[in-house]
Design an enzyme around this catalytic site. Structure first.
Site, PDB file in Angstrom:
ATOM      1  N   CYS A   1     -41.714  21.478 138.100  1.00 17.82           N
ATOM      2  CA  CYS A   1     -42.755  21.172 137.101  1.00 17.82           C
ATOM      3  C   CYS A   1     -42.156  20.545 135.857  1.00 17.82           C
ATOM      4  CB  CYS A   1     -43.513  22.438 136.742  1.00 17.82           C
ATOM      5  SG  CYS A   1     -42.452  23.741 136.113  1.00 17.82           S
TER       6      CYS A   1
ATOM      7  N   GLU B   1     -49.649  28.303 134.090  1.00 17.66           N
ATOM      8  CA  GLU B   1     -48.439  27.465 134.017  1.00 17.66           C
ATOM      9  C   GLU B   1     -48.622  26.370 135.047  1.00 17.66           C
ATOM     10  OE1 GLU B   1     -46.375  27.583 131.742  1.00 17.66           O
ATOM     11  OE2 GLU B   1     -46.820  29.552 130.894  1.00 17.66           O
TER      12      GLU B   1
HETATM   13  P1  NAD Z   1     -50.971  24.572 144.239  1.00 19.13           P
HETATM   14  O1  NAD Z   1     -51.703  24.654 142.967  1.00 19.13           O
HETATM   15  O2  NAD Z   1     -51.562  23.838 145.367  1.00 19.13           O
HETATM   16  O3  NAD Z   1     -50.632  26.052 144.793  1.00 19.13           O
HETATM   17  C1  NAD Z   1     -50.084  27.032 143.951  1.00 19.13           C
HETATM   18  C2  NAD Z   1     -50.643  28.382 144.354  1.00 19.13           C
HETATM   19  O4  NAD Z   1     -52.043  28.431 144.095  1.00 19.13           O
HETATM   20  C3  NAD Z   1     -50.484  28.686 145.828  1.00 19.13           C
HETATM   21  O5  NAD Z   1     -50.176  30.058 145.980  1.00 19.13           O
HETATM   22  C4  NAD Z   1     -51.879  28.371 146.374  1.00 19.13           C
HETATM   23  O6  NAD Z   1     -52.154  29.029 147.583  1.00 19.13           O
HETATM   24  C5  NAD Z   1     -52.739  28.845 145.245  1.00 19.13           C
HETATM   25  N1  NAD Z   1     -54.082  28.264 145.157  1.00 19.13           N
HETATM   26  C6  NAD Z   1     -54.448  26.986 145.448  1.00 19.13           C
HETATM   27  N2  NAD Z   1     -55.766  26.826 145.180  1.00 19.13           N
HETATM   28  C7  NAD Z   1     -56.220  28.013 144.705  1.00 19.13           C
HETATM   29  C8  NAD Z   1     -57.496  28.472 144.264  1.00 19.13           C
HETATM   30  N3  NAD Z   1     -58.577  27.686 144.254  1.00 19.13           N
HETATM   31  N4  NAD Z   1     -57.623  29.757 143.843  1.00 19.13           N
HETATM   32  C9  NAD Z   1     -56.541  30.570 143.818  1.00 19.13           C
HETATM   33  N5  NAD Z   1     -55.309  30.195 144.254  1.00 19.13           N
HETATM   34  C10 NAD Z   1     -55.159  28.930 144.689  1.00 19.13           C
HETATM   35  O7  NAD Z   1     -49.536  24.067 143.821  1.00 19.13           O
HETATM   36  P2  NAD Z   1     -48.579  23.054 144.557  1.00 19.13           P
HETATM   37  O8  NAD Z   1     -49.157  21.708 144.349  1.00 19.13           O
HETATM   38  O9  NAD Z   1     -48.227  23.481 145.906  1.00 19.13           O
HETATM   39  O10 NAD Z   1     -47.295  23.281 143.583  1.00 19.13           O
HETATM   40  C11 NAD Z   1     -46.805  22.353 142.773  1.00 19.13           C
HETATM   41  C12 NAD Z   1     -47.499  22.345 141.411  1.00 19.13           C
HETATM   42  O11 NAD Z   1     -47.136  23.519 140.676  1.00 19.13           O
HETATM   43  C13 NAD Z   1     -47.018  21.177 140.577  1.00 19.13           C
HETATM   44  O12 NAD Z   1     -48.103  20.607 139.895  1.00 19.13           O
HETATM   45  C14 NAD Z   1     -46.048  21.824 139.598  1.00 19.13           C
HETATM   46  O13 NAD Z   1     -45.872  21.095 138.409  1.00 19.13           O
HETATM   47  C15 NAD Z   1     -46.684  23.144 139.373  1.00 19.13           C
HETATM   48  N6  NAD Z   1     -45.704  24.123 138.865  1.00 19.13           N
HETATM   49  C16 NAD Z   1     -45.811  24.542 137.560  1.00 19.13           C
HETATM   50  C17 NAD Z   1     -44.861  25.421 137.047  1.00 19.13           C
HETATM   51  C18 NAD Z   1     -44.917  25.870 135.612  1.00 19.13           C
HETATM   52  O14 NAD Z   1     -44.262  26.845 135.279  1.00 19.13           O
HETATM   53  N7  NAD Z   1     -45.659  25.202 134.748  1.00 19.13           N
HETATM   54  C19 NAD Z   1     -43.818  25.872 137.863  1.00 19.13           C
HETATM   55  C20 NAD Z   1     -43.754  25.411 139.174  1.00 19.13           C
HETATM   56  C21 NAD Z   1     -44.713  24.536 139.674  1.00 19.13           C
END
Ligand code: NAD
Length: 446
Positions: A247, A213
């Site tokens: 998101c 997601e």
């Molecule tokens: P991010 O991707 O940086 O982090 C999200 C999670 O992933 C965190 O727990 C982080 O520690 C982890 N993570 C980061 N790199 C990783 C890797 N290489 N391997 C495993 N885990 C890893 O997200 P962000 O930028 O802080 O959050 C915002 C983003 O999330 C936006 O793009 C938003 O649209 C998206 N989002 C999507 C949904 C949905 O349901 N589609 C919901 C909420 C947020």
């Protein structure tokens, strides 16, 4: 931070606890979730303050998230019972009966972001547990308490047996260790497209199921016959709620030329009227962005879009992490505010002249999470909506629409079609197992 060795130990413990949990009746598993729901209905007195402090959300958003989290628990509790019934199948072979049933995957890894930390954790954790799995949860480093420790506390108090839910605070390295833990059969990832791609790459190498997601760049199409003031109100909500850090926020306002001037003026008026400030203050509507990095990104996108020829209608300034609600018009494809997910309180307006152009603009993105069409005649709005490439399309509403029992998910760079919500979660967190039985026992020639 949780080390790789600690992640592996938690995964082994989860795998050992899972069969006993799967052997419980669906009603017993549902009862734990319903008790958690009861606890959330009377939350600890400081929970909302904790939300405000840890996430920067205003209180109304924290309350809204608490309600959404309760919805996830209630829906997941219902799933446990619904998913149990095996399906009888026809076999072409005389004397053989066949049945298929959905069985738990085993240990599910859940990785979540900070923007809706409790709701997004429970959106995966609750159905995964309801359906008989054990869970490893890695919350975002910004929200280890409301997105992690609180979830563990809640479910333990609700009677979840030990060993079934492990919260593993940490960043990307901990997330990678979680994906790699041999006992983890499936990863439910919510976050950015870039991190989702890294998770999917590793999960693919290890042949693990993955539900993604990811980010969005969601179009809100305003047709010529729309009630313009109502549309601008919906658009303002869609772009500015939780400072645009959702998101499914409205990322692009696509407005018919005949109403664009009025729409942009009302949008700017709404933006200007929103109180920006301390999220703990009851009058505040726009709180801070999550951190300096995100602020710098929002500022750069606004500056680059203006430099590329868009007009700054209002906002565009920041004080500390408080970024003023911002409206840009004259935004076109090729400008950053059109092409990228901003994840801040910015409303880019793009004008179109006919339905074909509206559809082409809306679909001119690699993302495909949500889209919405606002119009007067429902038939015409529906026809445009039907041509939009997104996992979720809303007619006569904006894009921030989510209910726990409705499927949720995106296509393209917004996800792999993994859907939450009601029975869609059964597909995500269980797998088919076929059992056949031959009477009398089948005999073979050698
Ligand atoms: P991010 O991707 O940086 O982090 C999200 C999670 O992933 C965190 O727990 C982080 O520690 C982890 N993570 C980061 N790199 C990783 C890797 N290489 N391997 C495993 N885990 C890893 O997200 P962000 O930028 O802080 O959050 C915002 C983003 O999330 C936006 O793009 C938003 O649209 C998206 N989002 C999507 C949904 C949905 O349901 N589609 C919901 C909420 C947020």
């Amino acid at each position: 931070m949780t080390t790789s060795a600690e992640v592996r130990a938690a995964a082994a413990e989860a795998a050992a606890a899972q069969p006993g949990w799967a052997a419980r009746t669906p009603a017993e598993r549902a009862a734990v979730l319903r008790r958690a729901l009861g606890l959330l209905a009377e939350p600890p007195s400081d929970l909302l303050d904790l939300f405000v402090r840890e996430t920067g959300a205003i209180r109304a958003k924290a309350e809204m998230e608490l309600g959404a989290a309760m919805g996830e628990l209630a829906t997941a509790a219902g799933l446990a019972e619904q998913a149990a019934a095996p399906v009888a199948l026809d076999s072409a072979v005389e004397g053989r009966t066949a049945r298929a049933e959905r069985v738990p995957l085993g240990v599910v890894g859940v990785i979540t972001p900070w923007n809706m930390p409790l709701m997004l954790a429970l959106r995966s954790v609750a159905p995964a547990l309801a359906l008989g799995n054990a869970v490893l949860l890695k919350p975002d480093p910004h929200t280890p308490v409301v997105g992690g420790r609180f979830v563990a506390w809640l479910l333990r108090r609700a009677g979840l047996p030990a060993g079934l839910l492990h919260v593993l605070p940490g960043g990307a390295a901990t997330g990678t260790a979680l994906v790699e833990a041999p006992e983890v059969e499936m990863v439910s990832f919510t976050g950015s497209t870039a991190a989702g791609r890294a998770v999917a790459r590793r999960a693919g190498e290890l042949l693990k199921k993955v539900s993604l997601e990811l980010g969005g760049n969601n179009a809100f199409v305003v047709l010529a016959d729309a009630d313009v003031d109502a549309a601008a109100s919906a658009g303002a909500f869609g772009s500015f709620v939780h400072s645009g850090q959702l998101c499914i926020a409205v990322g692009r306002h696509l407005v018919h030329r005949s109403v664009a001037e009025r729409y942009t003026a009302v949008l700017a008026e709404k933006a200007g009227a929103l109180t920006v400030g301390d999220p703990a203050d009851a009058a505040t509507r726009i709180g801070p962005l999550i951190d300096e990095r995100q602020l710098a990104k929002v500022r750069a996108i606004v500056a680059d879009t203006v430099a590329a020829g868009a007009r700054l209608v209002c906002g565009g300034t920041a004080e500390g992490l408080l970024h003023r609600p911002t409206v840009l018009d004259g935004v076109r494809p090729g400008m950053r505010a059109f092409d990228e997910e901003v994840f801040g309180p910015v409303a880019p307006v793009t004008v179109f002249t006919d339905d074909d152009e509206a559809v082409a603009l809306a679909n001119a993105t690699d993302h495909g999470l949500a889209a919405a069409v606002y119009g007067g005649a429902p038939e015409a709005a529906r026809a445009v909506a039907g041509r939009l490439r997104a996992g979720m399309v809303h007619v006569n509403d904006q894009t921030v629409v989510s209910e726990p029992q409705l499927p949720f998910g995106g296509v393209g760079c917004s996800g792999n079609g993994g859907r939450f919500g009601g029975t869609a979660a059964v597909e995500a967190f269980t797998q088919w197992r076929l059992t056949t039985e031959s009477t009398p026992p089948r005999r073979y020639p050698f």
